[in-house]
Scaffold this motif. Structure first.
Motif, PDB file in Angstrom:
ATOM      1  N   VAL A  88      96.970  21.553  56.074  1.00 28.14           N
ATOM      2  CA  VAL A  88      96.708  20.589  55.008  1.00 28.14           C
ATOM      3  C   VAL A  88      95.763  21.166  53.959  1.00 28.14           C
ATOM      4  O   VAL A  88      95.619  20.603  52.879  1.00 28.14           O
ATOM      5  CB  VAL A  88      96.126  19.277  55.584  1.00 28.14           C
ATOM      6  CG1 VAL A  88      97.153  18.601  56.488  1.00 28.14           C
ATOM      7  CG2 VAL A  88      94.834  19.528  56.349  1.00 28.14           C
ATOM      8  N   ARG A  89      95.110  22.294  54.275  1.00 27.99           N
ATOM      9  CA  ARG A  89      94.225  22.975  53.327  1.00 27.99           C
ATOM     10  C   ARG A  89      94.985  24.063  52.590  1.00 27.99           C
ATOM     11  O   ARG A  89      95.893  24.671  53.126  1.00 27.99           O
ATOM     12  CB  ARG A  89      93.036  23.616  54.051  1.00 27.99           C
ATOM     13  CG  ARG A  89      92.085  22.658  54.701  1.00 27.99           C
ATOM     14  CD  ARG A  89      91.037  23.429  55.492  1.00 27.99           C
ATOM     15  NE  ARG A  89      90.403  24.478  54.687  1.00 27.99           N
ATOM     16  CZ  ARG A  89      89.609  25.422  55.186  1.00 27.99           C
ATOM     17  NH1 ARG A  89      89.377  25.468  56.487  1.00 27.99           N
ATOM     18  NH2 ARG A  89      89.065  26.322  54.392  1.00 27.99           N
ATOM     19  N   ASN A  90      94.560  24.339  51.349  1.00 30.45           N
ATOM     20  CA  ASN A  90      95.116  25.443  50.583  1.00 30.45           C
ATOM     21  C   ASN A  90      94.134  26.617  50.601  1.00 30.45           C
ATOM     22  O   ASN A  90      92.921  26.428  50.734  1.00 30.45           O
ATOM     23  CB  ASN A  90      95.389  25.026  49.138  1.00 30.45           C
ATOM     24  CG  ASN A  90      96.451  23.950  49.044  1.00 30.45           C
ATOM     25  OD1 ASN A  90      97.410  23.952  49.813  1.00 30.45           O
ATOM     26  ND2 ASN A  90      96.293  23.035  48.103  1.00 30.45           N
ATOM     27  N   TYR A  91      94.675  27.822  50.469  1.00 28.78           N
ATOM     28  CA  TYR A  91      93.850  29.031  50.521  1.00 28.78           C
ATOM     29  C   TYR A  91      94.150  29.922  49.324  1.00 28.78           C
ATOM     30  O   TYR A  91      95.266  29.907  48.785  1.00 28.78           O
ATOM     31  CB  TYR A  91      94.130  29.810  51.818  1.00 28.78           C
ATOM     32  CG  TYR A  91      93.825  29.032  53.069  1.00 28.78           C
ATOM     33  CD1 TYR A  91      92.563  29.052  53.645  1.00 28.78           C
ATOM     34  CD2 TYR A  91      94.815  28.254  53.679  1.00 28.78           C
ATOM     35  CE1 TYR A  91      92.285  28.330  54.797  1.00 28.78           C
ATOM     36  CE2 TYR A  91      94.545  27.536  54.828  1.00 28.78           C
ATOM     37  CZ  TYR A  91      93.285  27.575  55.376  1.00 28.78           C
ATOM     38  OH  TYR A  91      93.015  26.851  56.521  1.00 28.78           O
ATOM     39  N   GLU A  92      93.161  30.711  48.930  1.00 37.17           N
ATOM     40  CA  GLU A  92      93.351  31.708  47.882  1.00 37.17           C
ATOM     41  C   GLU A  92      93.776  33.021  48.519  1.00 37.17           C
ATOM     42  O   GLU A  92      93.210  33.436  49.534  1.00 37.17           O
ATOM     43  CB  GLU A  92      92.053  31.910  47.092  1.00 37.17           C
ATOM     44  CG  GLU A  92      91.607  30.689  46.303  1.00 37.17           C
ATOM     45  CD  GLU A  92      92.564  30.342  45.182  1.00 37.17           C
ATOM     46  OE1 GLU A  92      93.219  31.286  44.641  1.00 37.17           O
ATOM     47  OE2 GLU A  92      92.687  29.149  44.845  1.00 37.17           O
ATOM     48  N   ARG A  93      94.744  33.677  47.910  1.00 38.04           N
ATOM     49  CA  ARG A  93      95.215  34.942  48.475  1.00 38.04           C
ATOM     50  C   ARG A  93      94.102  35.995  48.465  1.00 38.04           C
ATOM     51  O   ARG A  93      93.953  36.746  49.433  1.00 38.04           O
ATOM     52  CB  ARG A  93      96.420  35.449  47.673  1.00 38.04           C
ATOM     53  CG  ARG A  93      96.977  36.757  48.194  1.00 38.04           C
ATOM     54  CD  ARG A  93      98.342  37.028  47.618  1.00 38.04           C
ATOM     55  NE  ARG A  93      98.870  38.316  48.021  1.00 38.04           N
ATOM     56  CZ  ARG A  93     100.123  38.702  47.861  1.00 38.04           C
ATOM     57  NH1 ARG A  93     100.982  37.877  47.309  1.00 38.04           N
ATOM     58  NH2 ARG A  93     100.523  39.900  48.241  1.00 38.04           N
ATOM     59  N   ARG A  94      93.306  36.045  47.400  1.00 34.70           N
ATOM     60  CA  ARG A  94      92.195  36.987  47.346  1.00 34.70           C
ATOM     61  C   ARG A  94      91.071  36.473  48.238  1.00 34.70           C
ATOM     62  O   ARG A  94      90.563  35.373  48.031  1.00 34.70           O
ATOM     63  CB  ARG A  94      91.700  37.158  45.913  1.00 34.70           C
ATOM     64  CG  ARG A  94      90.568  38.184  45.764  1.00 34.70           C
ATOM     65  CD  ARG A  94      90.102  38.264  44.330  1.00 34.70           C
ATOM     66  NE  ARG A  94      91.150  38.782  43.477  1.00 34.70           N
ATOM     67  CZ  ARG A  94      91.409  40.079  43.289  1.00 34.70           C
ATOM     68  NH1 ARG A  94      90.664  40.979  43.926  1.00 34.70           N
ATOM     69  NH2 ARG A  94      92.370  40.465  42.485  1.00 34.70           N
ATOM     70  N   LYS A  95      90.702  37.243  49.213  1.00 39.28           N
ATOM     71  CA  LYS A  95      89.683  36.821  50.176  1.00 39.28           C
ATOM     72  C   LYS A  95      88.298  36.905  49.544  1.00 39.28           C
ATOM     73  O   LYS A  95      87.900  37.948  49.013  1.00 39.28           O
ATOM     74  CB  LYS A  95      89.747  37.696  51.431  1.00 39.28           C
ATOM     75  CG  LYS A  95      88.847  37.221  52.551  1.00 39.28           C
ATOM     76  CD  LYS A  95      89.085  38.005  53.831  1.00 39.28           C
ATOM     77  CE  LYS A  95      88.649  39.447  53.694  1.00 39.28           C
ATOM     78  NZ  LYS A  95      88.748  40.180  54.977  1.00 39.28           N
ATOM     79  N   ALA A  96      87.564  35.805  49.614  1.00 40.39           N
ATOM     80  CA  ALA A  96      86.223  35.762  49.035  1.00 40.39           C
ATOM     81  C   ALA A  96      85.258  36.608  49.865  1.00 40.39           C
ATOM     82  O   ALA A  96      85.446  36.752  51.086  1.00 40.39           O
ATOM     83  CB  ALA A  96      85.730  34.321  48.968  1.00 40.39           C
ATOM     84  N   PRO A  97      84.232  37.182  49.250  1.00 37.20           N
ATOM     85  CA  PRO A  97      83.229  37.928  50.021  1.00 37.20           C
ATOM     86  C   PRO A  97      82.605  37.037  51.088  1.00 37.20           C
ATOM     87  O   PRO A  97      82.456  35.822  50.904  1.00 37.20           O
ATOM     88  CB  PRO A  97      82.205  38.324  48.952  1.00 37.20           C
ATOM     89  CG  PRO A  97      82.955  38.285  47.657  1.00 37.20           C
ATOM     90  CD  PRO A  97      83.957  37.189  47.798  1.00 37.20           C
ATOM     91  N   ILE A 100     103.119  20.998  54.725  1.00 36.37           N
ATOM     92  CA  ILE A 100     103.119  22.400  54.338  1.00 36.37           C
ATOM     93  C   ILE A 100     102.242  22.527  53.100  1.00 36.37           C
ATOM     94  O   ILE A 100     102.465  21.839  52.103  1.00 36.37           O
ATOM     95  CB  ILE A 100     104.546  22.897  54.031  1.00 36.37           C
ATOM     96  CG1 ILE A 100     105.486  22.596  55.201  1.00 36.37           C
ATOM     97  CG2 ILE A 100     104.535  24.379  53.701  1.00 36.37           C
ATOM     98  CD1 ILE A 100     105.096  23.244  56.498  1.00 36.37           C
ATOM     99  N   ASN A 101     101.234  23.419  53.166  1.00 35.25           N
ATOM    100  CA  ASN A 101     100.325  23.513  52.027  1.00 35.25           C
ATOM    101  C   ASN A 101     100.960  24.330  50.903  1.00 35.25           C
ATOM    102  O   ASN A 101     102.081  24.833  51.000  1.00 35.25           O
ATOM    103  CB  ASN A 101      98.965  24.080  52.450  1.00 35.25           C
ATOM    104  CG  ASN A 101      99.019  25.558  52.816  1.00 35.25           C
ATOM    105  OD1 ASN A 101     100.039  26.218  52.676  1.00 35.25           O
ATOM    106  ND2 ASN A 101      97.897  26.071  53.282  1.00 35.25           N
ATOM    107  N   ALA A 102     100.215  24.490  49.813  1.00 34.04           N
ATOM    108  CA  ALA A 102     100.746  25.170  48.633  1.00 34.04           C
ATOM    109  C   ALA A 102     101.074  26.633  48.904  1.00 34.04           C
ATOM    110  O   ALA A 102     101.859  27.242  48.167  1.00 34.04           O
ATOM    111  CB  ALA A 102      99.747  25.061  47.487  1.00 34.04           C
ATOM    112  N   ASN A 103     100.481  27.207  49.948  1.00 36.30           N
ATOM    113  CA  ASN A 103     100.750  28.601  50.306  1.00 36.30           C
ATOM    114  C   ASN A 103     101.983  28.763  51.194  1.00 36.30           C
ATOM    115  O   ASN A 103     102.396  29.882  51.473  1.00 36.30           O
ATOM    116  CB  ASN A 103      99.558  29.205  51.046  1.00 36.30           C
ATOM    117  CG  ASN A 103      98.235  28.934  50.376  1.00 36.30           C
ATOM    118  OD1 ASN A 103      97.396  28.214  50.923  1.00 36.30           O
ATOM    119  ND2 ASN A 103      98.037  29.487  49.185  1.00 36.30           N
ATOM    120  N   GLY A 104     102.557  27.630  51.655  1.00 35.44           N
ATOM    121  CA  GLY A 104     103.671  27.701  52.586  1.00 35.44           C
ATOM    122  C   GLY A 104     103.234  27.762  54.034  1.00 35.44           C
ATOM    123  O   GLY A 104     104.033  28.090  54.911  1.00 35.44           O
TER     124      GLY A 104
END
Length: 377
Positions: A54-63, A46-50
């Protein structure tokens, strides 16, 4: 101290990380539970976002990013129990539908120069109630371009008796399996609850306490079988439940549809596309899929239920008509299953690694035109 040291070392060797938490879920204000980012397990990452990734993502979507969020239950999460097929093993967190779909999109020339993200936000046992609340309160703010809703199996698992419908004890009116746990652990103030909370806290910090807890659970599970068999033998015989007429099932679908309407309205208000996926049980698929040798063995284990199969068939027909009447995109993998000879099912419902790849390919083919149009905007 020596036992604790060996226990910590065991978790490091078994899971590839030091002990952090043995709880797979944490309580959430949006839909009862979320996957625990601190879960220590060799089977589930389970990644840091739940998310089951295995990858982590940023809540703010990049352009320049196209983002897909998958919501649903254990079909997306990729299983909750030990596989019935020992040769398959557990599906790892790099091999769920989400990762295969992301690979398809990233390799597509139409998305060249675009960052592709497919987030697996599924949680075991989620129904449309939990999915709709989670989306409106949480995942809509992740700004997805497309939301794909799974989980029909949890909404239409089996037929209700005529008695249950008369009493209003059916479908989405029944409490979620975790609600009782939540009430006990969050609101109960009994000594038993405090002892349980203490044991859970100890297990999250002590490898020795965790191992003792797991051993105790195995012993209790082993003892439960004879107790249940004795209880079943001692219980007075009950009159068989009567399946309801087909028209009596309409309220169950209508309650599902009402929550779908709310989810779709939220998506449209935020200019996010939404699509739906129908999940087949192995019991259903036996009527049209060429079963592999492993699936034939599975079919003998899980058995057949004409009543439940008929109910799910009627709910499926209502679902198809509902989606078409409202112009909602949906993915029904029945045609793919008709010609798929590989082992897709790992048990009565969930998919093998290859099964996840098959369903991801079906999703990609069905949803690609809409995503290409989003990139064009």
């Amino acid at each position: 101290l020596a036992a604790e040291g060996f226990g910590q070392l065991y978790f490091r060797i078994w899971s590839g990380q030091w002990l952090r938490s043995t709880q797979l879920y944490v309580w959430s204000p949006y839909g009862l539970v979320r996957n625990n980012p601190n879960a220590t397990s060799a089977q589930y990452r389970i990644n840091a976002n739940g998310f089951r990734d295995v990858r982590n993502y940023e809540r703010r979507k990049a352009p320049g990013t196209i983002r897909v969020v998958l919501l649903g239950g254990s079909v997306l999460y990729s299983g909750i129990a030990e596989t019935f097929l020992e040769s398959e093993g557990r599906v790892d967190s790099r091999s769920t539908i989400a990762q295969f779909l992301q690979q398809h999109l990233a390799a597509d020339p139409a998305f060249a120069g675009v960052k592709v993200e497919v987030l697996n936000a599924a949680v075991n046992f989620n129904r449309i109630v939990e999915v709709a609340v989670a989306y409106a309160g949480e995942y809509a703010w992740w700004d997805p371009d497309l939301v794909v809703v799974f989980g029909t199996a949890n909404n239409f698992f089996s037929a209700d008796s005529l008695e249950a419908i008369r009493e209003g004890a059916y479908g989405l009116r029944l409490p979620h399996p975790w609600e009782q746990d939540f009430q006990r652990l969050a609101n109960d103030r009994s000594l038993a609850t405090w002892l349980e909370l203490g044991a859970r806290a100890a297990a999250d910090h002590s490898a020795l306490a965790t191992i003792l807890s797991k051993v105790t659970s195995k012993v209790l599970d082993a003892a439960q079988g004879p107790v249940l068999r004795y209880a079943a033998g001692a219980a007075p015989a009950r009159a068989p439940a009567h399946p309801p007429p087909a028209e009596g099932e309409a309220p169950r679908f209508d309650e599902y549809a009402a929550l779908v309407e709310g989810l779709v309205a939220t998506a449209r208000a935020r200019k996010q596309d939404v699509a739906f996926f129908w999940e087949y049980f192995l019991d259903d698929a036996q009527d049209f899929k060429p079963l592999s040798a492993d699936e034939q063995r599975l079919s003998r284990l899980v058995g057949r239920s004409a009543v439940s199969r008929g109910f799910r068939g009627r709910m499926h027909d209502r679902w198809v008509h509902y989606m078409r009447d409202r112009g909602l995109p949906f993915v029904d993998p029945v045609d793919r299953l008709r010609r798929e000879t590989a082992t897709v099912f790992i048990d009565y419902l969930h998919y093998t690694r290859d099964g996840n790849a098959v369903m991801a390919d079906e999703l990609y083919r069905a949803l690609r035109p809409g995503l290409v149009a989003r990139v064009g905007k």
